[in-house]
Design a protein around this motif. Structure first.
Motif, mmCIF file in Angstrom:
data_model
loop_
_atom_site.group_PDB
_atom_site.id
_atom_site.type_symbol
_atom_site.label_atom_id
_atom_site.label_comp_id
_atom_site.label_asym_id
_atom_site.label_seq_id
_atom_site.Cartn_x
_atom_site.Cartn_y
_atom_site.Cartn_z
ATOM 1 N N ALA A 184 40.508 38.499 31.336
ATOM 2 C CA ALA A 184 40.557 38.201 32.775
ATOM 3 C C ALA A 184 41.985 37.908 33.219
ATOM 4 C CB ALA A 184 39.653 37.011 33.083
ATOM 5 N N PRO A 185 42.284 38.143 34.490
ATOM 6 C CA PRO A 185 43.609 37.808 35.028
ATOM 7 C C PRO A 185 43.840 36.299 34.995
ATOM 8 C CG PRO A 185 42.405 39.279 36.503
ATOM 9 C CD PRO A 185 41.424 38.792 35.491
ATOM 10 N N HIS A 186 45.106 35.935 35.119
ATOM 11 C CA HIS A 186 45.486 34.529 35.221
ATOM 12 C C HIS A 186 45.886 34.219 36.658
ATOM 13 C CE1 HIS A 186 45.484 33.700 30.887
ATOM 14 N NE2 HIS A 186 46.007 34.901 30.735
ATOM 15 N N PHE A 187 45.743 32.967 37.033
ATOM 16 C CA PHE A 187 46.161 32.542 38.364
ATOM 17 C C PHE A 187 47.622 32.101 38.395
ATOM 18 C CE2 PHE A 187 41.515 31.901 38.860
ATOM 19 C CZ PHE A 187 41.327 32.668 39.994
ATOM 20 N N ASP A 188 48.286 32.143 37.245
ATOM 21 C CA ASP A 188 49.687 31.724 37.219
ATOM 22 C C ASP A 188 50.593 32.955 37.179
ATOM 23 O OD1 ASP A 188 49.521 32.650 34.612
ATOM 24 O OD2 ASP A 188 49.257 30.650 33.757
ATOM 25 N N SER A 189 51.848 32.764 36.765
ATOM 26 C CA SER A 189 52.843 33.833 36.824
ATOM 27 C C SER A 189 52.596 34.960 35.831
ATOM 28 C CB SER A 189 54.236 33.245 36.594
ATOM 29 O OG SER A 189 54.299 32.613 35.317
ATOM 30 N N ARG A 190 51.639 34.803 34.932
ATOM 31 C CA ARG A 190 51.348 35.881 33.979
ATOM 32 C C ARG A 190 50.679 37.073 34.642
ATOM 33 N NH1 ARG A 190 48.189 32.317 29.638
ATOM 34 N NH2 ARG A 190 47.715 31.198 31.581
ATOM 35 N N SER A 191 50.088 36.881 35.818
ATOM 36 C CA SER A 191 49.422 37.968 36.548
ATOM 37 C C SER A 191 49.937 38.029 37.977
ATOM 38 C CB SER A 191 47.907 37.757 36.567
ATOM 39 O OG SER A 191 47.356 37.743 35.269
ATOM 40 N N ARG A 192 49.924 39.216 38.521
ATOM 41 C CA ARG A 192 50.233 39.401 39.932
ATOM 42 C C ARG A 192 49.021 40.053 40.570
ATOM 43 N NH1 ARG A 192 56.576 41.320 39.361
ATOM 44 N NH2 ARG A 192 57.196 39.460 38.176
ATOM 45 N N ILE A 193 48.525 39.431 41.624
ATOM 46 C CA ILE A 193 47.227 39.784 42.182
ATOM 47 C C ILE A 193 47.369 40.088 43.670
ATOM 48 C CG2 ILE A 193 44.858 38.973 42.519
ATOM 49 C CD1 ILE A 193 45.475 36.900 40.240
ATOM 50 N N PHE A 194 46.839 41.244 44.091
ATOM 51 C CA PHE A 194 46.959 41.674 45.475
ATOM 52 C C PHE A 194 45.574 42.055 46.013
ATOM 53 C CE2 PHE A 194 50.827 42.564 43.173
ATOM 54 C CZ PHE A 194 51.803 41.990 43.972
ATOM 55 N N GLU A 195 45.314 41.676 47.242
ATOM 56 C CA GLU A 195 43.989 41.849 47.834
ATOM 57 C C GLU A 195 43.813 43.242 48.431
ATOM 58 O OE1 GLU A 195 41.739 40.117 51.701
ATOM 59 O OE2 GLU A 195 42.559 38.604 50.340
ATOM 60 N N LEU A 196 42.858 43.993 47.887
ATOM 61 C CA LEU A 196 42.507 45.299 48.426
ATOM 62 C C LEU A 196 41.440 45.200 49.504
ATOM 63 C CD1 LEU A 196 42.341 47.517 45.195
ATOM 64 C CD2 LEU A 196 43.866 47.887 47.141
ATOM 65 N N ASP A 197 40.510 44.253 49.340
ATOM 66 C CA ASP A 197 39.393 44.120 50.277
ATOM 67 C C ASP A 197 38.890 42.684 50.232
ATOM 68 O OD1 ASP A 197 37.151 44.384 51.856
ATOM 69 O OD2 ASP A 197 36.046 45.652 50.473
ATOM 70 N N SER A 198 38.727 42.072 51.405
ATOM 71 C CA SER A 198 38.233 40.698 51.482
ATOM 72 C C SER A 198 36.720 40.614 51.401
ATOM 73 C CB SER A 198 38.705 40.030 52.779
ATOM 74 O OG SER A 198 38.180 40.726 53.906
ATOM 75 N N CYS A 199 36.042 41.763 51.392
ATOM 76 C CA CYS A 199 34.587 41.832 51.198
ATOM 77 C C CYS A 199 33.816 40.985 52.208
ATOM 78 C CB CYS A 199 34.210 41.410 49.780
ATOM 79 S SG CYS A 199 35.038 42.347 48.485
#
Length: 233
Positions: free
Chosen positions: A140-155
């Motif tokens: 699973a992704p991390h919420f810290d600097s180890r992952s970068r997360i971008f929103e495609l759809d707010s559903c």
């Protein structure tokens, strides 16, 4: 006939062909389904290459090739449709991909609560090491600097579909995946590529909470009931 939003009458035939290509023909299927009304596709201009380059420079990530090609065709995607229930038109399906300008980093507040020493989103990462994970499912992704997360759809507020880069260490090549973040802030793997996710979205017709089919608990009873009423399940 599908309604193409924001276009001139002289562009009808061209816009319809674009809609057919982008929606993989699902618009015709929807229009032929009993009870489906008000199929709307929002026409958008392609994103500019310099805009994509600016996004990559700002976020220090390279867009996946298939997502880049998508944006060079249309800067985002919105297709909605309704059903007629008891003589009332009820909005139901929504397929959406954010524009480049709205492909924003997932908000990562310092704390989940406005209290001193309150837990943050990063504190949720302990679950990965304390629970067993199927070898067939990526970490699973991390919420810290180890992952970068971008929103495609707010559903529609029922969660978030995210473009995720993991193992974001200096000098590393960032590989992206598509994940679903549910309302309880748990991650659920969807696909390895944007193209695969796009086909999933089309296949499921944008029905409410369809992403929850990829969770252990599935869509809510309300979403299931609505889908059953229009005979799509």
């Amino acid at each position: 006939m599908i309604e193409i939003i924001q276009m001139d009458e002289t562009k009808d035939s061209v816009a319809f062909k674009v809609a057919e290509r982008l929606t993989l023909g699902i618009t015709r299927i929807l229009e032929n389904m009993p009870g489906v009304v008000d199929v709307r596709f929002a026409e958008r201009e392609p994103a500019e290459k310099r805009g994509l380059l600016s996004w990559e420079q700002k976020n220090t990530c390279i867009l996946p090739e298939d997502l880049r090609d998508f944006y060079l065709t249309t800067d985002g995607f919105t297709l909605t449709w309704s059903v007629k229930l008891d003589s009332e038109c009820v909005p139901l399906g929504c397929m959406m991909i954010n524009s480049v300008a709205r492909l924003c980093p997932l908000l990562q507040p310092v704390s989940l609560f406005s209290l001193p020493n309150a837990p943050s989103l990063a504190d949720l990462d302990w679950e990965e090491s304390s629970t067993e994970r199927s070898p067939h499912v990526p970490a699973a992704p991390h919420f810290d600097s180890r992952s970068r997360i971008f929103e495609l759809d707010s559903c529609g507020g029922n969660g978030k579909v995210c473009l995720v880069y993991k193992n974001c260490t200096p000098g590393a090549l960032f590989k992206s995946e598509i994940w679903f973040l549910d309302r309880s802030l748990c991650w659920h793997f969807l696909t390895t590529t944007f193209t695969s996710y796009y086909r999933l979205m089309i296949t499921h017709l944008g029905l409410p909470e369809w992403q929850y089919l990829f969770t252990p608990y599935g869509p809510s009873p309300q979403a299931k009931s609505m889908s059953e009423r229009v005979c799509f399940c």
